[in-house]
Design an enzyme around this catalytic site. Structure first.
Site, PDB file in Angstrom:
ATOM      1  N   LYS A 172       0.813  -1.211   0.000  1.00 62.01           N
ATOM      2  CA  LYS A 172       0.000   0.000   0.000  1.00 62.01           C
ATOM      3  C   LYS A 172       0.859   1.279   0.000  1.00 62.01           C
ATOM      4  O   LYS A 172       2.053   1.228   0.273  1.00 62.01           O
ATOM      5  CB  LYS A 172      -0.971  -0.020   1.190  1.00 62.01           C
ATOM      6  CG  LYS A 172      -1.960  -1.212   1.151  1.00 62.01           C
ATOM      7  CD  LYS A 172      -2.868  -1.150  -0.034  1.00 62.01           C
ATOM      8  CE  LYS A 172      -3.939  -2.198  -0.242  1.00 62.01           C
ATOM      9  NZ  LYS A 172      -4.157  -3.355   0.498  1.00 62.01           N
ATOM     10  N   THR A 173       0.226   2.409  -0.261  1.00 61.01           N
ATOM     11  CA  THR A 173       0.959   3.683  -0.399  1.00 61.01           C
ATOM     12  C   THR A 173       1.744   4.023   0.868  1.00 61.01           C
ATOM     13  O   THR A 173       2.852   4.536   0.800  1.00 61.01           O
ATOM     14  CB  THR A 173      -0.036   4.822  -0.728  1.00 61.01           C
ATOM     15  OG1 THR A 173      -0.663   4.498  -1.974  1.00 61.01           O
ATOM     16  CG2 THR A 173       0.667   6.165  -0.829  1.00 61.01           C
TER      17      THR A 173
END
Ligand SMILES: *Cc1c(COP(=O)(O)O)cnc(C)c1O
Length: 371
Positions: free
Chosen positions: A184-185
């Site tokens: 994920k970011t």
């Protein structure tokens, strides 16, 4: 063979290493919650919400939030057929039923009209998942929720950085959930966050998150209800603190890569990248290309072409209703058709311009061969 282009990879700097080392050396005893509290506060501030609870996963955050809303056996939760299993699993764990509806052609997210048509007396919530960073039509969904008295939950695991008229994804529903899985970011290795503006819901989830021990309970080892154990460790939160301090840069880089793909793939007939309608910002977690059916370009052709270039591109989510544990819903036409002609493109933080060019060239070649 050309060097491998990875699909995702976290951005870990000296700051993450320093904080994690400090947590490992000093983050115990009296200080065992310091990074957790700080991470929750910083994340809540970033998002513009009042309350945040760090969890061991997004799945755990969803599970507790749904339990706190009273979702249980016999209930239904409406969600898009296009999704990762993690969004549906907590509904099943609670004994409720996920009701899969079709997606919009423009956002690949839940179609509000289809959601409205699926409402029954058993509907307990609508789960809005912002797929690949693309925003659900929150105006329509929140309006729908208000009209029918049904809460709208946001799974914003893929939507860090996405904004709808200045409001961040995850801050608009009755509660929001995030994932800090390594892809994920923002990452803590594994991890997640529950966020809400509702103080009563916050207290209920806080109690559930601590094995059912209420905050004000003075008796030791005294749970008031059977709760859950989905807590984040102080070690993970230390990495989270470093990441959230860098969150603007992490988002900006995702968007930069997305813009580069947009530039590279501009004007290709029948090829669509993630949308970014006026008034919104796409956090661009996962740049994805969808080919029109008329191009004849298939998922298999895309996978083959990327494999030949040693690029780790991934398939678009299968419709959940096509999985063995659920009943098929082929009437969800777009959810069943888009995955057969789409692919996720690599977008990790340290990706170089020549690597982006190499990925885009594969898409261009297939698109021009098809037209
Ligand atoms: C990654 C993801 C999840 C699962 O997150 P975990 O932290 O692995 O539980 C849930 N929902 C969506 C939309 C995701 O992308």
């Amino acid at each position: 063979m050309k060097p491998r282009i990875l699909y995702t990879k976290p951005s870990i700097t000296e700051r993450e290493v320093v904080y994690a080392t400090d947590a490992a050396q000093n983050g115990w005893g009296e200080r065992c919650y310091e990074y957790i509290n700080r991470f929750e506060q910083q994340f809540a501030t970033h998002l513009g919400v009042a309350h945040a609870i760090a969890t061991s996963s997004c799945t755990g955050a969803l599970h507790m939030g749904m339990a706190a809303l009273g979702i249980g056996p016999g209930d239904e939760v409406i969600m898009a057929d296009t999704n990762w299993i993690a969004s549906a699993a907590p509904i099943v764990h609670l004994g409720a039923k996920p009701v899969f509806v079709d997606i919009r052609p423009d956002s690949w997210c839940i179609d509000p009209a289809a959601a409205e048509a699926a409402i029954t007396p058993r509907t307990k919530a609508i789960l809005a998942v912002h797929i690949y960073g693309n925003l659900c039509d929150m105006d329509a969904l929140l309006d729908l929720g208000r009209r029918h008295g049904i809460p709208v939950i946001e799974d914003a695991a893929e939507a860090i950085g996405s904004q709808h008229r200045g409001r961040r994804a995850g801050s608009m529903g009755v509660f929001g959930s995030f994932s800090f899985h390594g892809t994920k970011t923002l990452t803590t290795g594994e991890g997640g966050m529950f966020v809400t503006q509702d103080p009563a819901l916050y207290e209920r989830v806080l109690t559930l998150s601590n094995h059912g021990r209420a905050r004000g309970q003075t008796k030791q080892f005294w749970p008031d209800v059977v709760g859950y154990k989905y807590k984040m460790s102080n070690l993970q939160a230390a990495i989270g603190c470093a990441q959230v301090e860098r969150i603007d840069a992490l988002i900006a880089r995702k968007r930069e890569i997305f813009q580069a793909y947009r530039q590279e793939l501009r004007g290709l007939p029948g090829v669509h990248l993630n949308p970014e309608p006026p008034g919104t910002v796409n956090g661009a977690w996962m740049p994805t290309v969808v080919f029109d059916a008329e191009t004849g370009v298939t998922r298999e052709a895309l996978q083959q072409a990327f494999a030949a270039e040693n690029v780790d591109a991934r398939v678009f989510f299968h419709p959940l209703s096509s999985l063995p544990m659920f009943d098929d819903c082929p009437q969800n036409r777009l959810a069943w058709s888009i995955p057969g002609r789409a692919i996720n493109l690599p977008s990790y933080h340290d990706m170089t311009a020549p690597e982006i060019e190499r990925v885009a060239a594969v898409v261009r070649q297939l698109a021009t061969r098809a037209s």
